[in-house]
Design an enzyme around this catalytic site. Structure first.
Site, mmCIF file in Angstrom:
data_model
loop_
_atom_site.group_PDB
_atom_site.id
_atom_site.type_symbol
_atom_site.label_atom_id
_atom_site.label_comp_id
_atom_site.label_asym_id
_atom_site.label_seq_id
_atom_site.Cartn_x
_atom_site.Cartn_y
_atom_site.Cartn_z
ATOM 1 N N TYR A 142 28.122 -81.784 47.389
ATOM 2 C CA TYR A 142 27.848 -83.041 47.651
ATOM 3 C C TYR A 142 28.615 -84.722 47.222
ATOM 4 C CZ TYR A 142 24.137 -80.154 48.431
ATOM 5 O OH TYR A 142 23.572 -78.903 49.530
ATOM 6 N N LYS A 189 32.824 -68.283 46.639
ATOM 7 C CA LYS A 189 33.156 -67.727 47.514
ATOM 8 C C LYS A 189 34.809 -67.645 47.213
ATOM 9 C CE LYS A 189 33.409 -66.370 51.779
ATOM 10 N NZ LYS A 189 32.609 -65.251 52.390
ATOM 11 N N ASP A 221 27.818 -64.396 50.623
ATOM 12 C CA ASP A 221 27.172 -64.015 51.713
ATOM 13 C C ASP A 221 26.943 -63.155 51.344
ATOM 14 O OD1 ASP A 221 30.032 -63.150 51.039
ATOM 15 O OD2 ASP A 221 30.422 -62.893 52.889
ATOM 16 N N ASP A 249 16.090 -71.328 47.157
ATOM 17 C CA ASP A 249 15.000 -71.863 49.020
ATOM 18 C C ASP A 249 15.209 -70.005 49.496
ATOM 19 O OD1 ASP A 249 14.829 -74.409 48.467
ATOM 20 O OD2 ASP A 249 14.866 -74.582 50.413
#
Ligand SMILES: NC(=O)c1ccc[n+]([C@@H]2O[C@H](COP(=O)([O-])OP(=O)(O)OC[C@H]3O[C@@H](n4cnc5c(N)ncnc54)[C@H](O)[C@@H]3O)[C@@H](O)[C@H]2O)c1
Length: 366
Positions: A142, A189, A221, A249
């Protein structure tokens, strides 16, 4: 204890739910003999309308000189429907996080037993799940370099982390784990991304200072799958900005409704407490918004910013007791809820506040 709390209602249902959060804080002050001094400031669409700026200087000055912030939400359909508008409510939120150095977003995911049926996940998988997320808030993709090249045919965003950014949030997560079940799951990751390899190495280094905490590293994942398959296996989850955005979320579904989840954004100075939901234009002004996320945010404020554990637990108990008595707002009601037990926003706030008074008067000999 005397403390100053700034209320930032923001837009839409933000105003309706923070009024309930404030009411409960007032009740806590009265019952426990504290003095909370409240003031208000504007942010978001409201602030743009009155000053042209989504985070006016006057608001920022107030926020820098307060002990804690209870925030509602920002957002307005005008901006959602026109992405070309240059001055936007969410700019106020991003600037506020940056200016106040709020680098860690804490999101407790806890399902009240009374709402087991409200989740889309099976009750036997959910029962007992209690997770605390630490999402890094001021780094990652971001905030990295971004742009377009090749005549606009290619776009890029850079995923970037520095050692100090990982260290400071890792310490917060490990310290929190020591007050819970002594386990941290760090999500990255690292099999593919260089920034994740740095993340993992720094977390491993920090972990050495907390020998009583078990640390596990999980690829994002696998974590996404395991959250739904076996949510009880997590205690504290520590992760970066992008992975945290998505996983929190996903995890909100464990708690049944957006209207139930509180969050805290903290750094080294003032803390900000807010529901995870937005300004919900579709229900604004109807008096049906669920105020429990704002009330539970107030409970986090009491615990994290003021160290008032008993007061914080009293608020959580009041929410639990109210749900046990069958009271619901519309979003968490189901076909078994009696019509007279479905409450509007303000009445739900009053019931919880009253419940705080009942609990503290029963405990008056404490
Ligand atoms: N932190 C923030 O300020 C924040 C976060 C998310 C979205 N937003 C903004 O909010 C606006 C609406 O966004 P959205 O619709 O995607 O998300 P939202 O969270 O506002 O609403 C999503 C759905 O959940 C329902 N809902 C949300 N909170 C509820 C509550 N307390 N009680 C009952 N139902 C509730 C809404 O009615 C809606 O159907 C947008 O302008 C968006 O930019 C702001």
């Amino acid at each position: 204890m005397k403390k100053k709390i700034t209320i930032l209602p923001g837009d839409g249902i933000g105003k309706e739910v923070t009024a309930c959060g404030k009411k409960v804080l007032e009740q806590i002050a009265e019952c426990f003999g504290h003095e909370f001094v409240f003031d208000y400031a504007v942010i978001g669409h409201d602030a743009i309308e009155s000053t042209g700026d989504p985070l006016p200087e006057e608001t920022l000055t107030k926020l820098k000189n307060t002990d804690a912030i209870l925030f509602g939400a920002v957002g307005h359909p005008k901006y959602d429907n026109d992405p070309t508008l240059k001055v936007r409510p969410e700019q106020g939120l991003l600037k506020m996080r940056k200016e106040l150095g709020l680098y860690a977003n804490l999101r407790p995911i806890k399902l009240f037993d009374e709402l087991l049926e409200a989740s889309s996940i099976k009750p036997e998988i959910l029962r007992g799940a209690d997770i605390l997320f630490f999402r890094e808030l001021t780094g990652d993709v971001y905030f990295g370099e971004r742009g377009r090249k090749n005549n606009n045919e290619t776009a890029y965003d850079t995923m970037i982390y520095s050692k100090f950014e990982v260290e400071r949030i890792a310490h917060k997560a490990f310290k929190a784990a020591q007050t819970r079940k002594n386990k941290v799951t760090s999500v990255d990751k690292a099999n593919v991304l260089e920034s994740s390899r740095l993340w993992r190495a720094v977390v491993q280094e920090v972990a050495k200072e907390y020998p009583d905490v078990t640390v596990e590293h999980m690829f994002v994942d696998a974590a996404a799958m395991k959250l739904i398959q076996n949510p009880r296996s997590f205690d504290v989850v520590l992760t970066g900005n992008l992975f945290g955005d998505i996983l929190t979320d996903e995890a909100s579904q464990i708690a049944g409704s957006m209207g139930m989840l509180a969050s805290a954004s903290v750094g080294d100075k003032v803390g900000l407490y807010e529901p995870i939901h937005g300004s919900a234009h579709d229900i604004t002004g109807k008096g049906i918004a669920n105020p429990l996320a704002s009330i539970l945010s107030a409970a986090l404020l009491l615990d994290i910013s003021f160290g008032l554990k008993e007061e914080s637990e009293t608020v959580i108990k009041a929410v639990e007791k109210t749900l046990q008595e069958g009271y619901r707002t519309k979003d968490i009601a189901d076909s078994s809820t009696a019509l007279e037990k479905i409450l509007g926003t303000e009445v739900m706030g009053n019931v919880i506040s009253n419940q705080v008074r009942i609990i503290t008067s029963i405990d008056v000999n404490r």
